[in-house]
Design a protein around this motif. Structure first.
Motif, mmCIF file in Angstrom:
data_model
loop_
_atom_site.group_PDB
_atom_site.id
_atom_site.type_symbol
_atom_site.label_atom_id
_atom_site.label_comp_id
_atom_site.label_asym_id
_atom_site.label_seq_id
_atom_site.Cartn_x
_atom_site.Cartn_y
_atom_site.Cartn_z
ATOM 1 N N TYR A 166 17.627 -4.884 -5.692
ATOM 2 C CA TYR A 166 16.686 -3.728 -5.583
ATOM 3 C C TYR A 166 16.861 -2.723 -6.839
ATOM 4 O O TYR A 166 15.984 -2.197 -7.234
ATOM 5 N N ALA B 164 13.785 0.864 4.992
ATOM 6 C CA ALA B 164 14.344 1.899 4.275
ATOM 7 C C ALA B 164 13.266 3.056 4.367
ATOM 8 O O ALA B 164 13.696 4.348 4.641
ATOM 9 N N VAL B 165 11.919 2.729 4.404
ATOM 10 C CA VAL B 165 11.029 3.971 4.445
ATOM 11 C C VAL B 165 10.988 4.427 5.850
ATOM 12 O O VAL B 165 10.828 5.717 5.889
ATOM 13 N N LYS B 166 11.108 3.588 6.614
ATOM 14 C CA LYS B 166 11.329 4.310 8.139
ATOM 15 C C LYS B 166 12.451 5.266 8.392
ATOM 16 O O LYS B 166 12.368 6.335 9.026
ATOM 17 N N ILE C 113 13.985 6.682 5.855
ATOM 18 C CA ILE C 113 13.756 8.059 4.866
ATOM 19 C C ILE C 113 12.974 9.092 5.839
ATOM 20 O O ILE C 113 12.992 10.276 5.686
ATOM 21 N N SER D 10 6.818 5.554 -5.279
ATOM 22 C CA SER D 10 7.218 5.302 -4.162
ATOM 23 C C SER D 10 8.451 4.397 -3.819
ATOM 24 O O SER D 10 9.473 4.599 -3.282
ATOM 25 N N SER E 194 6.853 -4.572 -0.809
ATOM 26 C CA SER E 194 6.948 -3.612 0.243
ATOM 27 C C SER E 194 6.268 -4.375 1.673
ATOM 28 O O SER E 194 6.987 -4.360 2.606
ATOM 29 N N VAL F 26 12.918 -3.046 2.712
ATOM 30 C CA VAL F 26 12.021 -1.993 2.280
ATOM 31 C C VAL F 26 11.403 -1.130 3.100
ATOM 32 O O VAL F 26 11.258 0.189 3.255
ATOM 33 N N LYS F 27 10.737 -2.017 4.192
ATOM 34 C CA LYS F 27 9.873 -0.990 5.325
ATOM 35 C C LYS F 27 10.837 -0.467 6.264
ATOM 36 O O LYS F 27 10.647 0.861 6.588
ATOM 37 N N ARG G 276 13.651 -1.796 -8.819
ATOM 38 C CA ARG G 276 13.178 -0.380 -9.300
ATOM 39 C C ARG G 276 12.919 -0.184 -10.805
ATOM 40 O O ARG G 276 11.876 0.513 -11.004
ATOM 41 N N VAL H 264 12.061 5.226 -2.738
ATOM 42 C CA VAL H 264 12.707 4.628 -1.828
ATOM 43 C C VAL H 264 14.178 3.923 -1.877
ATOM 44 O O VAL H 264 15.076 3.986 -1.339
ATOM 45 N N ASP I 122 17.799 5.266 -0.720
ATOM 46 C CA ASP I 122 18.450 4.376 0.529
ATOM 47 C C ASP I 122 19.473 3.714 0.119
ATOM 48 O O ASP I 122 19.399 2.772 -0.668
#
Length: 315
Positions: free
Chosen positions: A63, A303-305, A307, A47, A294, A300-301, A67, A51, A55
């Motif tokens: 990042y 970016a998840v939202k 996506i 994940s 995360s 990161v949070k 990664r 992500v 993003d």
């Protein structure tokens, strides 16, 4: 004597991984626990990779390194977990000689590379906080790629040396490894020849790697601390420290266990204790790293939202 040793050595075509000596019912319980941990590792690190890849706002050096960290966590846990899981369900806990060598080679490669990558990540934070105007130059895309490749090269060198020294040993008729995967301390322990040189090589390489990388990390954070304390705003200091907090937690967990396992002369004397420590740095840390980065990272949070909003806009 040498001829006899060589003949006996050639007879060892496989090793038996004794693993955790527990009753059969507890083996099933351990299988369930390890499987759950490994599933979380795969989901969490995959994940993070996805992500960061998807993003556009996370296309920064920090990042990019994160990664790669998730990729390494996923790789070296996968080198260990599947074989460990299968051994919980069988009475013949065997691994071939070549399989053992391959498992150790890739494990040493990925773990060592992660150690150097953590040092690179500390240097990245040092450059961003202490020299913000020069940061785009210090951490250009080319430099970032070179730093990651350099980490892999260092990991490969250590892995080749360790594998070569370890699997040049004679094992005679003893092939039972008191561990759940092929690692240097357990292999040295069952050798029927003098292993003093191997122990010195293990200790020296581990010490050099740990000292080199921790020096970079400590110097980087000493400079960061000095710079942050000069910021007049309390909010500014707190925000700057928050970008380093996750990395400091990960570094402490990783180096604490690795140092205990490899960088002390008596590390090979307590198999049961080493197994517990090995579980921590082969499975627990790769599971925790995505959570640490995360849960403590607003970027990161967010970016998840974003996506999830793009994929499912009506939820």
């Amino acid at each position: 004597m040498k001829t006899e040793l060589n003949w006996n050595y050639s007879e060892v075509t496989e090793f038996i991984l004794l693993g955790f000596r527990t009753p059969p019912k507890l083996q099933i319980f351990l299988f369930s626990v390890f499987l759950m941990i490994y599933v979380v590792i795969v989901m969490g690190n995959t994940s993070m990779i996805i992500v960061i890849k998807l993003d556009s706002r996370l296309q920064t050096p920090m990042y990019f390194f994160l990664r790669n960290l998730s990729y390494l966590d996923l790789c070296y846990s996968t080198v260990i977990a599947p074989k460990t899981l299968s051994n919980f369900l069988t009475n013949e806990k065997k691994i071939s000689y070549n399989g053992c060598a391959a498992q150790f080679f890739f494990f040493a490669l990925f773990v060592t590379t992660e150690g150097f990558l953590l040092a690179v990540m500390a240097f990245d934070r040092f450059s961003a906080i202490c020299f913000p105007l020069l940061y785009p130059v210090h951490m250009s895309q080319k430099v970032c790629v070179q730093l990651v490749m350099g980490s892999y090269i260092c990991g490969c060198i250590n892995s080749v040396v360790q594998t070569s020294f370890t699997f040049s040993l004679h094992f005679c008729q003893e092939n039972r490894l008191d561990h759940f995967f092929c690692d240097v301390p357990s292999l040295i322990k069952i050798s029927c020849v003098d292993t003093f040189v191997n122990e010195i090589v293990l200790f020296t390489l581990s010490a050099v790697i740990i000292i080199t990388t921790t020096t970079v990390i400590l110097v980087s954070y000493a400079c960061i601390l000095s710079t942050v304390l000069k910021i007049p705003s309390t909010h500014g200091r707190s925000k700057t420290f928050s970008t380093c907090g996750s990395h400091m937690v990960v570094v402490s967990l990783f180096y604490g266990t690795v140092f205990f396992m490899y960088a002390q002369p008596g590390a090979i004397s307590s198999p049961e204790q080493n197994k517990i420590v090995a579980v921590f740095y082969t499975l627990i840390i790769p599971m925790l790293n995505p959570m640490i980065y995360s849960l403590r990272n607003r970027d990161v949070k967010d970016a998840v939202k974003r996506i999830l909003h793009v994929r499912w806009p009506f939820q």
